[in-house]
Scaffold this active site. Structure first.
Site, PDB file in Angstrom:
ATOM      1  N   SER A 234       0.878  -1.306   0.209  1.00 19.31           N
ATOM      2  CA  SER A 234      -0.071  -0.046  -0.030  1.00 19.31           C
ATOM      3  C   SER A 234       0.907   1.403   0.001  1.00 19.31           C
ATOM      4  O   SER A 234       0.547   2.525   0.252  1.00 19.31           O
ATOM      5  CB  SER A 234      -1.161   0.008   1.002  1.00 19.31           C
ATOM      6  OG  SER A 234      -0.031  -0.224   2.364  1.00 19.31           O
TER       7      SER A 234
ATOM      8  N   GLU B 199     -19.421  22.934 -13.465  1.00 17.80           N
ATOM      9  CA  GLU B 199     -19.802  21.573 -13.763  1.00 17.80           C
ATOM     10  C   GLU B 199     -18.806  20.622 -13.317  1.00 17.80           C
ATOM     11  O   GLU B 199     -19.447  19.594 -12.822  1.00 17.80           O
ATOM     12  CB  GLU B 199     -19.783  21.632 -15.630  1.00 17.80           C
ATOM     13  CG  GLU B 199     -20.667  22.365 -16.139  1.00 17.80           C
ATOM     14  CD  GLU B 199     -20.490  22.768 -17.748  1.00 17.80           C
ATOM     15  OE1 GLU B 199     -20.351  21.775 -18.457  1.00 17.80           O
ATOM     16  OE2 GLU B 199     -20.286  23.843 -17.886  1.00 17.80           O
TER      17      GLU B 199
ATOM     18  N   GLN C 118      -7.263  -2.342   4.006  1.00 18.88           N
ATOM     19  CA  GLN C 118      -6.334  -1.451   3.360  1.00 18.88           C
ATOM     20  C   GLN C 118      -6.841  -0.572   2.380  1.00 18.88           C
ATOM     21  O   GLN C 118      -6.144   0.468   1.940  1.00 18.88           O
ATOM     22  CB  GLN C 118      -5.243  -2.247   2.795  1.00 18.88           C
ATOM     23  CG  GLN C 118      -3.814  -1.660   2.202  1.00 18.88           C
ATOM     24  CD  GLN C 118      -2.707  -2.545   2.081  1.00 18.88           C
ATOM     25  OE1 GLN C 118      -2.089  -2.634   2.877  1.00 18.88           O
ATOM     26  NE2 GLN C 118      -2.478  -3.068   0.607  1.00 18.88           N
TER      27      GLN C 118
ATOM     28  N   SER D  88     -14.123  27.295 -25.867  1.00 21.63           N
ATOM     29  CA  SER D  88     -14.222  26.224 -26.586  1.00 21.63           C
ATOM     30  C   SER D  88     -13.126  26.053 -27.395  1.00 21.63           C
ATOM     31  O   SER D  88     -12.640  27.113 -28.031  1.00 21.63           O
ATOM     32  CB  SER D  88     -15.690  26.107 -27.093  1.00 21.63           C
ATOM     33  OG  SER D  88     -15.692  25.324 -28.153  1.00 21.63           O
TER      34      SER D  88
ATOM     35  N   TYR E 298      -9.101  -7.135  12.202  1.00 18.41           N
ATOM     36  CA  TYR E 298      -8.398  -6.372  11.014  1.00 18.41           C
ATOM     37  C   TYR E 298      -8.460  -7.513  10.003  1.00 18.41           C
ATOM     38  O   TYR E 298      -8.329  -8.624  10.014  1.00 18.41           O
ATOM     39  CB  TYR E 298      -7.130  -6.327  11.181  1.00 18.41           C
ATOM     40  CG  TYR E 298      -6.320  -5.526   9.989  1.00 18.41           C
ATOM     41  CD1 TYR E 298      -6.678  -4.297   9.578  1.00 18.41           C
ATOM     42  CD2 TYR E 298      -5.811  -6.259   9.236  1.00 18.41           C
ATOM     43  CE1 TYR E 298      -6.133  -3.900   8.475  1.00 18.41           C
ATOM     44  CE2 TYR E 298      -4.883  -5.953   7.885  1.00 18.41           C
ATOM     45  CZ  TYR E 298      -5.274  -4.763   7.862  1.00 18.41           C
ATOM     46  OH  TYR E 298      -4.822  -4.090   6.474  1.00 18.41           O
TER      47      TYR E 298
ATOM     48  N   ASN F 264      -1.995  -2.930  13.329  1.00 19.68           N
ATOM     49  CA  ASN F 264      -3.529  -2.715  13.232  1.00 19.68           C
ATOM     50  C   ASN F 264      -3.910  -1.440  14.109  1.00 19.68           C
ATOM     51  O   ASN F 264      -4.750  -0.843  13.641  1.00 19.68           O
ATOM     52  CB  ASN F 264      -4.363  -3.871  13.798  1.00 19.68           C
ATOM     53  CG  ASN F 264      -4.107  -5.209  12.698  1.00 19.68           C
ATOM     54  OD1 ASN F 264      -3.379  -5.142  11.876  1.00 19.68           O
ATOM     55  ND2 ASN F 264      -4.265  -6.250  13.444  1.00 19.68           N
TER      56      ASN F 264
ATOM     57  N   ASN G 231     -17.846  29.068 -21.057  1.00 18.31           N
ATOM     58  CA  ASN G 231     -18.434  27.895 -20.376  1.00 18.31           C
ATOM     59  C   ASN G 231     -18.156  27.874 -18.897  1.00 18.31           C
ATOM     60  O   ASN G 231     -17.210  28.181 -18.257  1.00 18.31           O
ATOM     61  CB  ASN G 231     -17.999  26.814 -20.988  1.00 18.31           C
ATOM     62  CG  ASN G 231     -18.265  26.402 -22.261  1.00 18.31           C
ATOM     63  OD1 ASN G 231     -19.209  26.789 -22.881  1.00 18.31           O
ATOM     64  ND2 ASN G 231     -17.495  25.535 -23.117  1.00 18.31           N
TER      65      ASN G 231
ATOM     66  N   LYS H 174      -8.122   3.592   2.444  1.00 16.57           N
ATOM     67  CA  LYS H 174      -7.427   4.920   2.147  1.00 16.57           C
ATOM     68  C   LYS H 174      -7.470   5.521   0.899  1.00 16.57           C
ATOM     69  O   LYS H 174      -7.681   6.725   0.688  1.00 16.57           O
ATOM     70  CB  LYS H 174      -5.869   4.639   2.554  1.00 16.57           C
ATOM     71  CG  LYS H 174      -5.704   4.552   3.877  1.00 16.57           C
ATOM     72  CD  LYS H 174      -4.170   3.927   3.996  1.00 16.57           C
ATOM     73  CE  LYS H 174      -4.103   2.936   5.225  1.00 16.57           C
ATOM     74  NZ  LYS H 174      -5.140   1.771   4.933  1.00 16.57           N
TER      75      LYS H 174
ATOM     76  N   THR I  61     -40.629  26.267  -8.337  1.00 14.33           N
ATOM     77  CA  THR I  61     -40.664  25.216  -7.881  1.00 14.33           C
ATOM     78  C   THR I  61     -40.920  24.322  -9.245  1.00 14.33           C
ATOM     79  O   THR I  61     -41.394  24.908 -10.273  1.00 14.33           O
ATOM     80  CB  THR I  61     -42.007  24.884  -7.072  1.00 14.33           C
ATOM     81  OG1 THR I  61     -43.271  25.282  -7.963  1.00 14.33           O
ATOM     82  CG2 THR I  61     -41.928  25.444  -5.809  1.00 14.33           C
ATOM     83  N   HIS I  62     -40.471  23.308  -9.479  1.00  6.91           N
ATOM     84  CA  HIS I  62     -40.364  22.447 -10.638  1.00  6.91           C
ATOM     85  C   HIS I  62     -39.534  23.261 -11.777  1.00  6.91           C
ATOM     86  O   HIS I  62     -39.790  23.227 -12.909  1.00  6.91           O
ATOM     87  CB  HIS I  62     -41.791  22.102 -11.311  1.00  6.91           C
ATOM     88  CG  HIS I  62     -42.493  21.427  -9.996  1.00  6.91           C
ATOM     89  ND1 HIS I  62     -42.975  20.196 -10.205  1.00  6.91           N
ATOM     90  CD2 HIS I  62     -43.366  22.135  -8.977  1.00  6.91           C
ATOM     91  CE1 HIS I  62     -43.738  19.885  -9.105  1.00  6.91           C
ATOM     92  NE2 HIS I  62     -44.050  21.023  -8.609  1.00  6.91           N
TER      93      HIS I  62
ATOM     94  N   LYS J 297     -17.674  31.046 -27.156  1.00  7.58           N
ATOM     95  CA  LYS J 297     -18.093  30.194 -26.101  1.00  7.58           C
ATOM     96  C   LYS J 297     -17.352  30.717 -24.859  1.00  7.58           C
ATOM     97  O   LYS J 297     -16.343  31.090 -24.820  1.00  7.58           O
ATOM     98  CB  LYS J 297     -17.923  28.806 -26.213  1.00  7.58           C
ATOM     99  CG  LYS J 297     -18.983  28.062 -27.276  1.00  7.58           C
ATOM    100  CD  LYS J 297     -20.266  28.190 -26.606  1.00  7.58           C
ATOM    101  CE  LYS J 297     -20.830  27.417 -25.322  1.00  7.58           C
ATOM    102  NZ  LYS J 297     -20.587  25.873 -25.552  1.00  7.58           N
TER     103      LYS J 297
HETATM  104  N1  ARG Z   1      -1.178  -1.394   5.216  1.00  6.07           N
HETATM  105  C1  ARG Z   1      -1.974  -1.982   6.196  1.00  6.07           C
HETATM  106  C2  ARG Z   1      -3.222  -1.159   6.082  1.00  6.07           C
HETATM  107  O1  ARG Z   1      -3.124  -0.354   5.691  1.00  6.07           O
HETATM  108  C3  ARG Z   1      -1.559  -1.802   7.517  1.00  6.07           C
HETATM  109  C4  ARG Z   1      -2.200  -2.820   8.394  1.00  6.07           C
HETATM  110  C5  ARG Z   1      -1.657  -4.205   8.205  1.00  6.07           C
HETATM  111  N2  ARG Z   1      -2.120  -5.078   9.429  1.00  6.07           N
HETATM  112  C6  ARG Z   1      -1.824  -6.357   8.857  1.00  6.07           C
HETATM  113  N3  ARG Z   1      -2.280  -7.252  10.014  1.00  6.07           N
HETATM  114  N4  ARG Z   1      -1.596  -6.890   7.897  1.00  6.07           N
HETATM  115  O2  ARG Z   1      -4.325  -1.602   6.307  1.00  6.07           O
END
Ligand code: ARG
Length: 459
Positions: A22, A289, A321, A276, A316, A109, A284, A324, A154-155, A282
């Site tokens: 990650s 948007e 993971q 444009s 966990y 964790n 815009n 994020k 309205t509408h 144009k």
């Molecule tokens: N990179 C992991 C995450 O973002 C960290 C936690 C990993 N924990 C584990 N028991 N493998 O979730």
């Protein structure tokens, strides 16, 4: 060798390293990870789990790493999977064996859980500032437009006349709710997960109160199994962000419509419009948007995390993971949207004459005529029908209600007297809305006053 390589006799396939890692996205948490580790190191020495000397070495090493990351001197490696293990490895390479003691009484964790909460607490505070700036801009704009008349719809059909201040104060109310919603969310996430260990707590006599104090958490997660399993706070935040985004999309939609030649109520500034590539004439409303468009992406992020968390057994799971990606994307996009939206609206020009003109047709005073009759004793449903017939007569004769003579009025009902001609003027229709929260100036001024009080109390 992997930091967890002891029980393995074979190394992982390189495709597994790539799939499992990650670091590409969670390196965003480097600062929070180091803050958490420094607090953890201090706590370990305070509790006699590490010596002061060991903790000092660790903390010094971590501070150096932070500086080096910020100077762009550090290259994270896929091989060490995530930000937590990358930093631990860099630390051990830097200070030697003692670096390996940092992970005592801790798991990735609870480490990742505290990192995300630290990140999100800070970002929510940043978003609150952006919302505050927007609320302020709306309030100032309202003050300028307490007498600017426009059609209310309205509408998307002309309904009753209102003022621009009244219209935009409706958005003030929405964004003020968004503000307090985020504050609530912040309060509920202000619980420290660090110290929970992998899932069951630790055998060490740790001091979680000290950790909470160091990392500025108001409370400690009560149950360690929950502490490492919970991502509610992310879901709650993305829900609140989705509502903000929905509000932004509604006002952006109105801006796009008002900016069209058909409405011609406003003109966006050149600096917040785009051209444009083919049509030279144009101009815009791309910014409005794009903000409207990002709503889909933010709702998508909410569905993403809700679905990812669905039915996960405690505690966990690696699925988590993935949390994020929607989180970071939501934070980045809600921030840029709020920022640019505010700049766009404060530079927008309101075409007061056109707005006023638009209230002339569309029989926007028809309800007021019905109310007039009702106040003279005609039951409202009957008044409604009489005025409906008057509107039909006007359409057939290409007239407005205002064009009718007193005789014409009286041909529909003899309850009409001279004063009707004054009563149906658009300004009077607005001023006669006397109920609390209505469009008349006195009521809008009250809203503005409440808005100002909100600022005094909050900031
Ligand atoms: N990179 C992991 C995450 O973002 C960290 C936690 C990993 N924990 C584990 N028991 N493998 O979730």
């Amino acid at each position: 060798m992997k930091l967890w390589g002891g029980r393995f006799s074979k190394s992982t396939a390189s495709i597994v390293d790539e799939f499992n890692a990650s670091i590409e996205f969670d390196q965003k948490l480097y600062k929070q990870d180091i803050m958490g580790s420094i607090a953890h190191g201090k706590m370990l020495s305070k509790c006699g789990i590490l010596t002061n000397e060991e903790a000092d070495k660790i903390i010094e090493g971590l501070e150096e790493i932070l500086k080096e990351i910020e100077e762009g001197k550090i290259e994270f490696k896929l091989e060490y999977e995530d930000i937590h293990m990358n930093i631990e490895k860099i630390l051990t390479d830097k200070i030697g064996e003692v670096g390996k003691k940092l992970h005592t009484a801790r798991s990735r964790n609870d480490q990742v859980a505290v990192d995300i909460r630290l990140y999100l607490k800070e970002e929510i505070n940043n978003i609150l500032i952006l919302l505050k700036n927007l609320l302020y801009a709306i309030l100032e704009m309202s003050k300028e437009h307490v007498d600017t008349i426009m059609p209310g719809y309205t509408h998307l059909q002309r309904a009753q006349p209102i003022t621009v201040a009244y219209h935009i104060m409706a958005y003030f109310n929405m964004f003020r709710r968004d503000y307090t919603r985020l504050e609530d969310c912040l309060e509920r996430m202000d619980y420290l997960p660090l110290g929970a260990g992998a899932l069951a707590g630790t055998t060490y006599n740790t001091d979680r109160d000290f950790l909470a104090e160091q990392l500025r958490f108001a409370n400690i997660c009560e149950n360690s199994l929950d502490a490492v399993s919970d991502r509610d706070f992310i879901i709650e935040f993305i829900s609140a962000a989705s509502i903000i985004s929905m509000h932004l999309s509604r006002i952006c939609e109105e801006i796009i419509i008002w900016n069209s030649a058909e409405f011609d109520f406003i003109e966006l500034d050149d600096s917040y419009s785009t051209g444009s590539s083919i049509m030279p004439q144009k101009k815009n409303p791309d910014i409005a948007e794009l903000i409207r468009g990002k709503t889909g992406r933010i709702y998508g992020n909410l569905m993403n995390i809700l679905t990812m968390m669905k039915a996960l057994p405690l505690a966990y799971n690696k699925d988590m993971q993935e949390d994020k990606i929607p989180l970071f994307d939501t934070v980045d996009n809600i921030k840029i949207s709020l920022k640019i939206f505010k700049e766009m609206v404060v530079t927008t020009k309101f075409k007061k004459e056109n707005m006023r003109k638009a209230t002339k047709s569309g029989f926007m005073n028809a309800t007021d005529v019905a109310d007039y009759l009702t106040k003279k004793g005609v039951p409202f449903r009957t008044s409604h029908e009489i005025v409906g017939k008057m509107v039909l007569f006007c359409i057939e004769n290409n007239k407005n209600i205002d064009d009718l003579s007193l005789e014409e009025f009286r041909s529909f009902s003899d309850s009409f007297t001279e004063d009707i001609l004054e009563k149906i003027k658009i300004e009077n229709c607005i001023e006669s809305k006397v109920s609390i929260g209505s469009t008349s100036k006195a009521n809008v001024m009250e809203m503005i006053k409440n808005g100002e009080e909100f600022f005094e109390e909050e900031f």
